[in-house]
Write a protein that holds these residues in place. Structure first.
Motif, PDB file in Angstrom:
ATOM      1  N   GLY A 265      -9.567  -5.173  23.758  1.00  0.00           N
ATOM      2  CA  GLY A 265     -10.992  -5.280  23.472  1.00  0.00           C
ATOM      3  C   GLY A 265     -11.393  -4.656  22.153  1.00  0.00           C
ATOM      4  O   GLY A 265     -12.465  -4.042  22.044  1.00  0.00           O
ATOM      5  N   ILE A 266     -10.540  -4.781  21.144  1.00  0.00           N
ATOM      6  CA  ILE A 266     -10.860  -4.232  19.835  1.00  0.00           C
ATOM      7  C   ILE A 266     -10.872  -5.354  18.806  1.00  0.00           C
ATOM      8  O   ILE A 266     -10.225  -6.380  18.967  1.00  0.00           O
ATOM      9  CB  ILE A 266      -9.851  -3.151  19.395  1.00  0.00           C
ATOM     10  N   GLU A 267     -11.633  -5.167  17.753  1.00  0.00           N
ATOM     11  CA  GLU A 267     -11.683  -6.168  16.694  1.00  0.00           C
ATOM     12  C   GLU A 267     -10.480  -6.013  15.787  1.00  0.00           C
ATOM     13  O   GLU A 267     -10.054  -4.902  15.474  1.00  0.00           O
ATOM     14  CB  GLU A 267     -12.971  -6.018  15.882  1.00  0.00           C
ATOM     15  N   LEU A 268      -9.942  -7.157  15.369  1.00  0.00           N
ATOM     16  CA  LEU A 268      -8.805  -7.153  14.455  1.00  0.00           C
ATOM     17  C   LEU A 268      -9.298  -7.488  13.057  1.00  0.00           C
ATOM     18  O   LEU A 268      -9.834  -8.574  12.827  1.00  0.00           O
ATOM     19  CB  LEU A 268      -7.753  -8.173  14.896  1.00  0.00           C
ATOM     20  N   ASP A 269      -9.114  -6.555  12.139  1.00  0.00           N
ATOM     21  CA  ASP A 269      -9.431  -6.797  10.739  1.00  0.00           C
ATOM     22  C   ASP A 269      -8.153  -7.265  10.058  1.00  0.00           C
ATOM     23  O   ASP A 269      -7.197  -6.487   9.931  1.00  0.00           O
ATOM     24  CB  ASP A 269      -9.943  -5.507  10.094  1.00  0.00           C
ATOM     25  N   PRO A 270      -8.089  -8.535   9.628  1.00  0.00           N
ATOM     26  CA  PRO A 270      -6.857  -9.042   9.014  1.00  0.00           C
ATOM     27  C   PRO A 270      -6.409  -8.234   7.804  1.00  0.00           C
ATOM     28  O   PRO A 270      -5.224  -8.215   7.465  1.00  0.00           O
ATOM     29  CB  PRO A 270      -7.228 -10.475   8.609  1.00  0.00           C
ATOM     30  N   ASP A 271      -7.361  -7.575   7.158  1.00  0.00           N
ATOM     31  CA  ASP A 271      -7.027  -6.771   5.977  1.00  0.00           C
ATOM     32  C   ASP A 271      -6.637  -5.341   6.325  1.00  0.00           C
ATOM     33  O   ASP A 271      -6.234  -4.575   5.454  1.00  0.00           O
ATOM     34  CB  ASP A 271      -8.219  -6.750   5.003  1.00  0.00           C
ATOM     35  N   ASP A 272      -6.750  -4.987   7.605  1.00  0.00           N
ATOM     36  CA  ASP A 272      -6.418  -3.618   8.027  1.00  0.00           C
ATOM     37  C   ASP A 272      -5.760  -3.639   9.408  1.00  0.00           C
ATOM     38  O   ASP A 272      -6.298  -3.101  10.381  1.00  0.00           O
ATOM     39  CB  ASP A 272      -7.693  -2.755   8.051  1.00  0.00           C
ATOM     40  N   PRO A 273      -4.578  -4.251   9.510  1.00  0.00           N
ATOM     41  CA  PRO A 273      -3.910  -4.317  10.818  1.00  0.00           C
ATOM     42  C   PRO A 273      -3.467  -2.960  11.335  1.00  0.00           C
ATOM     43  O   PRO A 273      -3.267  -2.786  12.540  1.00  0.00           O
ATOM     44  CB  PRO A 273      -2.709  -5.221  10.550  1.00  0.00           C
ATOM     45  N   GLU A 274      -3.331  -1.987  10.459  1.00  0.00           N
ATOM     46  CA  GLU A 274      -2.835  -0.676  10.889  1.00  0.00           C
ATOM     47  C   GLU A 274      -3.799   0.024  11.830  1.00  0.00           C
ATOM     48  O   GLU A 274      -3.381   0.841  12.657  1.00  0.00           O
ATOM     49  CB  GLU A 274      -2.540   0.185   9.661  1.00  0.00           C
ATOM     50  N   THR A 275      -5.099  -0.284  11.734  1.00  0.00           N
ATOM     51  CA  THR A 275      -6.059   0.325  12.649  1.00  0.00           C
ATOM     52  C   THR A 275      -5.795  -0.117  14.078  1.00  0.00           C
ATOM     53  O   THR A 275      -5.818   0.693  15.016  1.00  0.00           O
ATOM     54  CB  THR A 275      -7.494  -0.052  12.236  1.00  0.00           C
ATOM     55  N   ALA A 276      -5.532  -1.420  14.266  1.00  0.00           N
ATOM     56  CA  ALA A 276      -5.218  -1.922  15.603  1.00  0.00           C
ATOM     57  C   ALA A 276      -3.884  -1.374  16.082  1.00  0.00           C
ATOM     58  O   ALA A 276      -3.735  -0.981  17.254  1.00  0.00           O
ATOM     59  CB  ALA A 276      -5.205  -3.446  15.597  1.00  0.00           C
ATOM     60  N   ILE A 277      -2.898  -1.320  15.207  1.00  0.00           N
ATOM     61  CA  ILE A 277      -1.573  -0.840  15.592  1.00  0.00           C
ATOM     62  C   ILE A 277      -1.611   0.621  16.021  1.00  0.00           C
ATOM     63  O   ILE A 277      -0.901   1.031  16.946  1.00  0.00           O
ATOM     64  CB  ILE A 277      -0.588  -1.045  14.423  1.00  0.00           C
ATOM     65  N   ALA A 278      -2.455   1.400  15.389  1.00  0.00           N
ATOM     66  CA  ALA A 278      -2.543   2.829  15.709  1.00  0.00           C
ATOM     67  C   ALA A 278      -2.972   3.077  17.148  1.00  0.00           C
ATOM     68  O   ALA A 278      -2.734   4.163  17.696  1.00  0.00           O
ATOM     69  CB  ALA A 278      -3.509   3.520  14.751  1.00  0.00           C
ATOM     70  N   LYS A 279      -3.592   2.085  17.777  1.00  0.00           N
ATOM     71  CA  LYS A 279      -4.062   2.239  19.148  1.00  0.00           C
ATOM     72  C   LYS A 279      -2.993   1.893  20.183  1.00  0.00           C
ATOM     73  O   LYS A 279      -3.256   1.918  21.380  1.00  0.00           O
ATOM     74  CB  LYS A 279      -5.294   1.355  19.372  1.00  0.00           C
ATOM     75  N   LEU A 280      -1.791   1.573  19.717  1.00  0.00           N
ATOM     76  CA  LEU A 280      -0.740   1.106  20.624  1.00  0.00           C
ATOM     77  C   LEU A 280       0.133   2.226  21.170  1.00  0.00           C
ATOM     78  O   LEU A 280       1.082   1.951  21.917  1.00  0.00           O
ATOM     79  CB  LEU A 280       0.147   0.070  19.920  1.00  0.00           C
ATOM     80  N   GLY A 281      -0.125   3.449  20.789  1.00  0.00           N
ATOM     81  CA  GLY A 281       0.617   4.570  21.350  1.00  0.00           C
ATOM     82  C   GLY A 281       2.102   4.500  21.066  1.00  0.00           C
ATOM     83  O   GLY A 281       2.523   4.327  19.914  1.00  0.00           O
TER      84      GLY A 281
END
Length: 442
Positions: A265-281
């Motif tokens: 349930g998070i937004e994916l910013d194509p220019d900043d994938p590292e933000t989404a990846i950081a939430k993967l533990g």
């Protein structure tokens, strides 16, 4: 006199733990040197014996003294279909017993886990495969198409004596194989109590092992010296170790991130994938390495006496390239180290990538959901490499699918080549059930 019925043969889920335990107790350490590597033939012979017990014939091919590969073919009901290759390596990386909570070759069961070097990389899958096909043979099950089993040597050092040896020297043993499964995929990542993502490998980065060489003027260690090969190399290695290559999101990684963003349930910013990846533990380390090329210094060599400045110094760099970017990585690295440093290839194997679709993928998803209603299969790219790089040379479409349901709090990625490697016992048994369903449907 009373006749007692013979005890029932063990099921695959019953015997997988003992099979894995036996394999873990065989030291198959691969040092990268034929003189000091150990045990692969012993392990291959163990596998051959377990298969022979249920009537499966095997072909053993020794690539060097003690370096053995084992292949077997189980006929399917439709020999006109392309065969499915199921492959697993028998070698493991070294382990220092002083660093472990248990001896790395003890196969100890503790706290619901089976411990030992190779427990998840990848004697667990080897044992699952053995458990499934032994159960088939005892109960008369035939797969829908030929299943070719390959147990290989030398995966941990690039596979020259293992999968690449089979492909280059004995391709007839793999005749007719069109698709393959092996490590590292099919493992779970818990989103919540009702949802688990199962990461299926559809791509893996390329292997580009390089050696850097610096040259300078030899001299006495007590003198002021402005042309020191060790200094030049150390500066170049430090630059490599600190460098971050630009982010590139490949189709596989984009598909994975879209699935993860939706699940979390998070937004994916194509220019900043590292933000989404950081939430993967715990799996962020694996995924984070798949959005860019990487280069890590791993070995240094220089000098022959404490008071002599050597004329040459060398370093090994473990580079991993994204699909289609091997040449670009080399260009980027040359810019980082500078023109005075020589760059030599030690080993080079291209990245691989396939689509996340087709009947085989559907069978994986169905088998996972049948055993875990909360399963959501997703494609991903492996940051490392597997024997799939060799088998792909034969035109075989390769996936990583060695199913495991993992505890939510287990740092799975840290166990690969790490200390206290272990696999959950119930995860092994889950893997047997999923693999059995999958192979019957594939």
């Amino acid at each position: 006199m009373t006749n007692h019925p013979a005890p029932a043969a063990p099921s695959g889920t019953d015997e997988v733990v003992e099979l894995c335990r036996d394999l873990l107790r065989i030291d198959t350490t691969n040092t990268g040197d034929n003189e000091t590597s150990a045990g692969e033939r012993v392990a291959a012979e163990y596998v051959a014996e377990r298969l022979a017990e249920v009537g499966i014939e095997t072909e053993l091919r020794e690539s060097a003294p003690g370096r053995a590969n084992l292949v077997a073919r189980i006929p399917g009901t439709d020999p006109g279909r392309g065969a499915l290759l199921v492959h697993g390596h028998l070698d493991v990386v070294p382990a220092d017993p002083t660093e472990w909570s248990v001896h790395p070759f003890s196969g100890e069961i503790r706290e619901g886990y089976l411990w030992g070097r190779g427990a998840i990389d990848m004697k667990d899958f080897d044992a699952m495969v053995l458990a499934v096909v032994r159960q088939w043979q005892r109960t008369g099950v035939r797969p829908p198409r030929d299943v070719v089993l390959a147990f290989t040597a030398d995966e941990e050092a690039g596979g020259d004596y293992g999968a690449h040896y089979l492909v280059d020297r004995h391709p007839e043993l793999l005749d007719g194989c069109t698709e393959a499964i092996g490590e590292v995929g099919g493992f779970s990542y818990s989103v919540n109590d009702d949802l688990r993502l199962y990461l299926i490998e559809t791509a893996e980065k390329g292997l580009d092992w390089l050696r850097l060489h610096a040259r300078g003027r030899p001299g006495h260690g007590s003198m002021v010296h402005d042309d020191n090969a060790v200094t030049a190399l150390a500066e170049a290695v430090a630059r490599v170790g600190r460098h971050r290559f630009p982010v590139v999101v490949t189709p596989t990684v984009r598909a994975f991130l879209e699935e993860v963003s939706d699940a979390l349930g998070i937004e994916l910013d194509p220019d900043d994938p590292e933000t989404a990846i950081a939430k993967l533990g715990p799996i962020a380390n694996i995924v984070g390495a798949t959005i860019r090329n990487t280069a890590n210094p791993t070995r240094l060599a220089a000098g022959y006496k404490d008071n002599v400045i050597p004329g040459r110094a060398s370093a090994t760099i473990d580079c991993r390239s994204l699909p289609g970017q091997s040449e670009l990585l080399l260009e980027q690295l040359r810019e980082v180290v500078g023109p005075e440093i020589e760059v030599e290839y030690v080993q080079r194997q291209p990245a691989i990538e396939t689509d996340f679709d087709g009947a085989l993928v559907d069978a994986m998803a169905a088998a996972l959901r049948a055993e875990d209603p909360g399963a959501r299969p997703v494609p991903y790219m492996l940051s490392g490499g597997t024997d799939a790089k060799a088998f792909q040379k034969l035109g075989i479409r390769c996936f990583g699918f060695a199913p495991l349901r993992l505890p939510a709090d287990l740092n799975f990625s840290a166990l690969f080549h790490g200390i206290d490697e272990r696999v959950p016992v119930d995860g092994l048994q889950f893997g047997v059930r999923v693999l059995d369903r999958f192979l019957r449907q594939s």
